[in-house]
Design a protein around this motif. Structure first.
Motif, mmCIF file in Angstrom:
data_model
loop_
_atom_site.group_PDB
_atom_site.id
_atom_site.type_symbol
_atom_site.label_atom_id
_atom_site.label_comp_id
_atom_site.label_asym_id
_atom_site.label_seq_id
_atom_site.Cartn_x
_atom_site.Cartn_y
_atom_site.Cartn_z
ATOM 1 N N GLY A 71 0.717 -1.435 0.071
ATOM 2 C CA GLY A 71 -0.092 0.207 -0.054
ATOM 3 C C GLY A 71 1.162 1.116 -0.249
ATOM 4 N N ALA A 72 1.138 2.298 -0.633
ATOM 5 C CA ALA A 72 1.469 3.258 -0.783
ATOM 6 C C ALA A 72 0.574 4.049 0.850
ATOM 7 C CB ALA A 72 1.156 4.418 -1.471
ATOM 8 N N VAL A 73 1.809 5.075 1.062
ATOM 9 C CA VAL A 73 1.059 6.298 2.041
ATOM 10 C C VAL A 73 1.886 7.384 2.550
ATOM 11 C CG1 VAL A 73 0.967 3.750 3.950
ATOM 12 C CG2 VAL A 73 3.189 4.650 3.529
ATOM 13 N N LYS A 78 5.872 13.402 0.996
ATOM 14 C CA LYS A 78 6.409 11.797 0.757
ATOM 15 C C LYS A 78 6.018 11.263 0.838
ATOM 16 C CE LYS A 78 9.966 14.915 0.295
ATOM 17 N NZ LYS A 78 11.516 15.252 -0.471
ATOM 18 N N TRP A 79 5.725 10.155 -0.725
ATOM 19 C CA TRP A 79 4.854 8.994 -0.817
ATOM 20 C C TRP A 79 6.023 7.793 -0.621
ATOM 21 C CZ3 TRP A 79 -0.059 8.128 -0.530
ATOM 22 C CH2 TRP A 79 -0.967 8.934 -1.243
ATOM 23 N N GLY A 80 5.706 6.385 0.138
ATOM 24 C CA GLY A 80 6.656 5.577 0.228
ATOM 25 C C GLY A 80 5.341 4.239 0.204
ATOM 26 N N PHE A 81 6.104 2.803 0.472
ATOM 27 C CA PHE A 81 5.009 2.352 0.625
ATOM 28 C C PHE A 81 5.475 0.938 1.835
ATOM 29 C CE2 PHE A 81 5.478 2.712 -4.129
ATOM 30 C CZ PHE A 81 4.221 2.634 -4.593
ATOM 31 N N VAL A 82 4.191 0.091 2.091
ATOM 32 C CA VAL A 82 3.968 -0.790 3.175
ATOM 33 C C VAL A 82 3.588 -1.876 2.980
ATOM 34 C CG1 VAL A 82 3.739 1.364 5.192
ATOM 35 C CG2 VAL A 82 1.555 0.044 3.432
ATOM 36 N N ASP A 83 3.939 -2.832 3.327
ATOM 37 C CA ASP A 83 3.505 -4.461 3.774
ATOM 38 C C ASP A 83 2.285 -4.680 4.126
ATOM 39 O OD1 ASP A 83 5.018 -5.472 5.726
ATOM 40 O OD2 ASP A 83 6.682 -5.739 4.821
ATOM 41 N N LYS A 84 1.788 -6.041 3.967
ATOM 42 C CA LYS A 84 0.296 -6.195 4.553
ATOM 43 C C LYS A 84 1.082 -6.242 6.069
ATOM 44 C CE LYS A 84 -2.068 -8.889 2.396
ATOM 45 N NZ LYS A 84 -2.721 -9.923 2.229
ATOM 46 N N ASN A 85 1.969 -6.787 6.985
ATOM 47 C CA ASN A 85 2.352 -6.124 8.223
ATOM 48 C C ASN A 85 2.634 -5.181 8.180
ATOM 49 O OD1 ASN A 85 2.064 -8.971 8.140
ATOM 50 N ND2 ASN A 85 4.269 -9.488 7.191
ATOM 51 N N PRO A 92 8.957 6.478 2.879
ATOM 52 C CA PRO A 92 8.183 8.284 2.735
ATOM 53 C C PRO A 92 9.212 8.931 1.476
ATOM 54 C CG PRO A 92 6.720 7.496 4.355
ATOM 55 C CD PRO A 92 8.197 6.880 4.403
ATOM 56 N N GLN A 93 9.401 8.867 0.422
ATOM 57 C CA GLN A 93 11.058 9.851 -0.405
ATOM 58 C C GLN A 93 9.753 10.464 -1.225
ATOM 59 O OE1 GLN A 93 13.731 7.155 -1.168
ATOM 60 N NE2 GLN A 93 13.249 5.224 -0.091
ATOM 61 N N PHE A 94 9.131 9.718 -2.068
ATOM 62 C CA PHE A 94 9.046 10.633 -2.931
ATOM 63 C C PHE A 94 7.565 11.675 -2.992
ATOM 64 C CE2 PHE A 94 10.436 6.072 -4.050
ATOM 65 C CZ PHE A 94 11.383 6.497 -4.162
ATOM 66 N N HIS A 95 7.887 11.857 -4.479
ATOM 67 C CA HIS A 95 6.544 13.255 -4.449
ATOM 68 C C HIS A 95 5.483 12.726 -5.348
ATOM 69 C CE1 HIS A 95 9.773 16.255 -4.124
ATOM 70 N NE2 HIS A 95 9.053 16.634 -3.197
ATOM 71 N N SER A 99 1.132 2.379 -7.823
ATOM 72 C CA SER A 99 0.666 1.606 -7.560
ATOM 73 C C SER A 99 1.376 0.236 -8.549
ATOM 74 C CB SER A 99 -0.866 0.633 -7.191
ATOM 75 O OG SER A 99 -2.146 1.649 -6.600
ATOM 76 N N PHE A 100 1.546 -0.814 -7.625
ATOM 77 C CA PHE A 100 2.136 -1.666 -7.808
ATOM 78 C C PHE A 100 1.920 -2.644 -9.462
ATOM 79 C CE2 PHE A 100 5.499 -0.976 -4.715
ATOM 80 C CZ PHE A 100 6.811 -2.284 -5.299
ATOM 81 N N HIS A 101 2.477 -2.725 -10.455
ATOM 82 C CA HIS A 101 1.760 -4.112 -11.605
ATOM 83 C C HIS A 101 2.702 -4.420 -12.254
ATOM 84 C CE1 HIS A 101 -1.545 -1.882 -11.794
ATOM 85 N NE2 HIS A 101 -1.535 -0.688 -11.152
ATOM 86 N N GLU A 102 2.661 -5.408 -11.890
ATOM 87 C CA GLU A 102 3.370 -6.799 -12.293
ATOM 88 C C GLU A 102 4.970 -6.758 -11.781
ATOM 89 O OE1 GLU A 102 3.894 -6.512 -16.953
ATOM 90 O OE2 GLU A 102 1.394 -7.800 -16.631
ATOM 91 N N GLY A 103 5.031 -6.437 -10.371
ATOM 92 C CA GLY A 103 6.263 -6.652 -9.313
ATOM 93 C C GLY A 103 6.950 -5.361 -10.129
ATOM 94 N N MET A 104 6.295 -4.176 -10.294
ATOM 95 C CA MET A 104 6.987 -2.489 -10.432
ATOM 96 C C MET A 104 5.905 -1.305 -9.733
ATOM 97 S SD MET A 104 9.969 -3.554 -11.576
ATOM 98 C CE MET A 104 10.752 -1.783 -13.278
ATOM 99 N N ALA A 105 6.821 -0.067 -9.379
ATOM 100 C CA ALA A 105 5.785 0.191 -9.273
ATOM 101 C C ALA A 105 6.346 2.094 -9.835
ATOM 102 C CB ALA A 105 5.693 0.694 -7.541
ATOM 103 N N VAL A 106 5.301 2.905 -10.049
ATOM 104 C CA VAL A 106 6.088 4.098 -11.058
ATOM 105 C C VAL A 106 6.484 4.968 -9.533
ATOM 106 C CG1 VAL A 106 5.653 6.042 -12.324
ATOM 107 C CG2 VAL A 106 4.713 3.955 -13.092
ATOM 108 N N VAL A 107 7.412 5.069 -10.051
ATOM 109 C CA VAL A 107 7.835 6.553 -8.639
ATOM 110 C C VAL A 107 8.105 7.550 -9.132
ATOM 111 C CG1 VAL A 107 7.771 4.935 -6.346
ATOM 112 C CG2 VAL A 107 10.098 5.645 -8.127
ATOM 113 N N GLY A 108 8.343 9.168 -8.492
ATOM 114 C CA GLY A 108 8.879 10.745 -9.083
ATOM 115 C C GLY A 108 8.587 11.328 -8.090
ATOM 116 N N ASN A 109 9.567 12.657 -8.731
ATOM 117 C CA ASN A 109 10.420 13.386 -7.968
ATOM 118 C C ASN A 109 10.370 14.414 -9.202
ATOM 119 O OD1 ASN A 109 10.195 12.999 -4.908
ATOM 120 N ND2 ASN A 109 12.623 11.330 -5.133
ATOM 121 N N ASP A 110 9.480 14.896 -8.326
ATOM 122 C CA ASP A 110 9.442 16.723 -9.217
ATOM 123 C C ASP A 110 9.016 15.896 -10.650
ATOM 124 O OD1 ASP A 110 10.288 18.365 -7.451
ATOM 125 O OD2 ASP A 110 11.860 17.774 -7.497
#
Length: 194
Positions: A71-73, A78-85, A92-95, A99-110
């Motif tokens: 899950g994105a939090v 600043k955004w990051g991710f947590v697992d199901k636990n 959190p470090q990205f602007h 969501s994850f798709h096929e094991g990858m997630a788009v992240v961006g800064n500026d």
């Protein structure tokens, strides 16, 4: 008989209501994804399991539904991710994150976008001005010249940067715009219909 049916209905309703009493604790509850539901209370977000047990504490300023068990939090902007636990797998470090798709997630800064893998490591450097999610093993990305193309999970260009817009593939075709005209293309970059 009527009394027994009425009593049975009342008992069933009481059990259902009692089982769902946890919902009253929160200001907002979204549907469950990957077994966890996004909840909000007093302006903070977290996640509960299907029994209402708080798994991810209510400490985040924003959050999105789980996808691929992550899950994105956000804390501040600043955004990051947590697992199901509830463990932070990406601090959190990205602007911006998707969501994850096929094991990858788009992240961006500026104006710099790239991808992280399921462990939270940068898999494709943030050197695109925009990116879409992976689908069918490829993702649309926009280069610094403002042209869209598609890359694979190694960051290798698989469909040249020549489009004015491109979307993730759906049903084995991608939608692109070239010179103001919308086309559907296949994974080889061939136009399959206008």
């Amino acid at each position: 008989m009527k009394t027994q049916l009425l009593l049975l209905s009342f008992l069933a309703m009481s059990v259902y209501t009692l089982g769902q009493s946890w919902v009253k604790k929160y200001d907002r509850i979204d549907g469950s994804n990957d077994g966890l539901a996004l909840v909000k209370k007093d302006g903070k977000f977290g996640f509960v399991n299907e029994q209402g047990k708080l798994i991810v504490p209510l400490i985040y300023d924003e959050a999105t539904a789980f996808s691929e068990e992550k899950g994105a939090v956000a804390v501040g902007d600043k955004w990051g991710f947590v697992d199901k636990n509830g463990k932070e797998i990406v601090k959190p470090q990205f602007h911006d994150v998707y969501s994850f798709h096929e094991g990858m997630a788009v992240v961006g800064n500026d104006d710099d976008y790239g991808f992280i893998d399921s462990t939270g490591k940068i898999a494709i450097p943030l050197h695109y001005i925009y990116a879409g999610s992976f689908s069918d093993g490829i993702a649309p990305v926009c280069n610094k010249k403002g042209l869209w193309g598609y890359i694979d999970k190694n960051g290798k260009e698989v469909i040249p940067f020549r489009y004015h817009y491109a979307t993730p593939f759906t049903d084995s075709v991608g939608r692109v715009v070239l010179n103001g005209i919308r086309y559907y293309i296949d994974k080889a970059g061939n136009i399959v219909k206008q």
